[in-house]
Design a protein around this motif. Structure first.
Motif, short mmCIF file in Angstrom:
data_model
loop_
_atom_site.label_atom_id
_atom_site.label_comp_id
_atom_site.label_asym_id
_atom_site.label_seq_id
_atom_site.Cartn_x
_atom_site.Cartn_y
_atom_site.Cartn_z
N GLU A 24 -33.42 16.89 25.39
CA GLU A 24 -31.99 16.27 25.36
C GLU A 24 -31.99 15.66 27.30
O GLU A 24 -32.33 16.56 28.20
CB GLU A 24 -30.95 17.26 25.42
CG GLU A 24 -29.67 16.86 25.50
CD GLU A 24 -28.73 18.02 25.90
OE1 GLU A 24 -28.51 18.05 23.95
OE2 GLU A 24 -27.94 18.82 25.95
N TYR A 57 -33.98 7.14 28.21
CA TYR A 57 -32.70 7.06 27.54
C TYR A 57 -31.72 6.08 28.54
O TYR A 57 -32.73 6.19 29.85
CB TYR A 57 -31.60 8.57 27.66
CG TYR A 57 -29.78 7.32 27.44
CD1 TYR A 57 -30.00 7.75 26.05
CD2 TYR A 57 -29.95 8.02 28.87
CE1 TYR A 57 -27.91 7.06 26.00
CE2 TYR A 57 -28.35 7.64 28.85
CZ TYR A 57 -27.37 7.59 27.28
OH TYR A 57 -26.48 6.63 27.19
N THR A 58 -31.34 4.81 28.45
CA THR A 58 -30.26 4.18 29.52
C THR A 58 -29.07 3.89 29.22
O THR A 58 -28.48 3.97 28.45
CB THR A 58 -30.81 2.91 29.59
OG1 THR A 58 -32.31 2.55 29.18
CG2 THR A 58 -30.38 1.85 29.90
N GLN A 71 -27.51 13.62 26.14
CA GLN A 71 -28.30 12.41 25.33
C GLN A 71 -29.25 12.83 24.51
O GLN A 71 -29.88 14.01 25.44
CB GLN A 71 -28.38 12.16 26.25
CG GLN A 71 -26.88 10.28 26.72
CD GLN A 71 -26.28 10.43 25.60
OE1 GLN A 71 -26.46 9.46 24.57
NE2 GLN A 71 -24.93 10.34 26.10
N VAL A 73 -33.08 12.99 23.47
CA VAL A 73 -33.99 12.05 23.04
C VAL A 73 -34.98 12.33 21.85
O VAL A 73 -35.12 13.66 21.24
CB VAL A 73 -35.18 13.00 24.38
CG1 VAL A 73 -36.35 12.10 24.76
CG2 VAL A 73 -34.21 12.75 25.77
#
Length: 102
Positions: A24, A57-58, A71, A73
């Motif tokens: 994450e 992540y973007t 977020q 991963v």
């Protein structure tokens, strides 16, 4: 840029000292600068110069002001180095970044 000079990427990184599994990415935006985080990228690598890397992540939408975003991963790999690259050579608009893992 318009004057012909290249925009240099601005990034901040971390060396874990050994390979870690990242599950994450958590980040908090600075109040009033959330829009400048859109396009920011979190990357991981086992090479200190990031000659090879994995995008974790973007940031694609404007984060909520002062709120921590989490977020997941989806990488099964382990990594020693991580970094956040601010979009467009800016500061990136984040006040805190945490990498969570096992």
């Amino acid at each position: 840029s318009q004057d012909g000079t290249a925009i240099r990427p601005v990034w901040i990184g971390l060396d874990f000292g050994s390979q870690k599994t990242i599950t994450e990415v958590d980040f908090t935006s600075l109040a009033g600068t959330q829009g400048s985080a859109i396009g920011g990228v979190f990357e991981a690598s086992n090479s200190s110069n990031f000659s090879t890397f994995t995008d974790l992540y973007t940031i694609r939408t404007k984060p909520k002001s002062g709120a921590q975003a989490k977020q997941s991963v989806a990488s099964a790999s382990t990594f020693r180095y991580v970094r956040y690259i601010a979009p467009g050579g800016g500061s990136g608009g984040l006040s805190q970044i945490s990498y969570i893992g096992v």
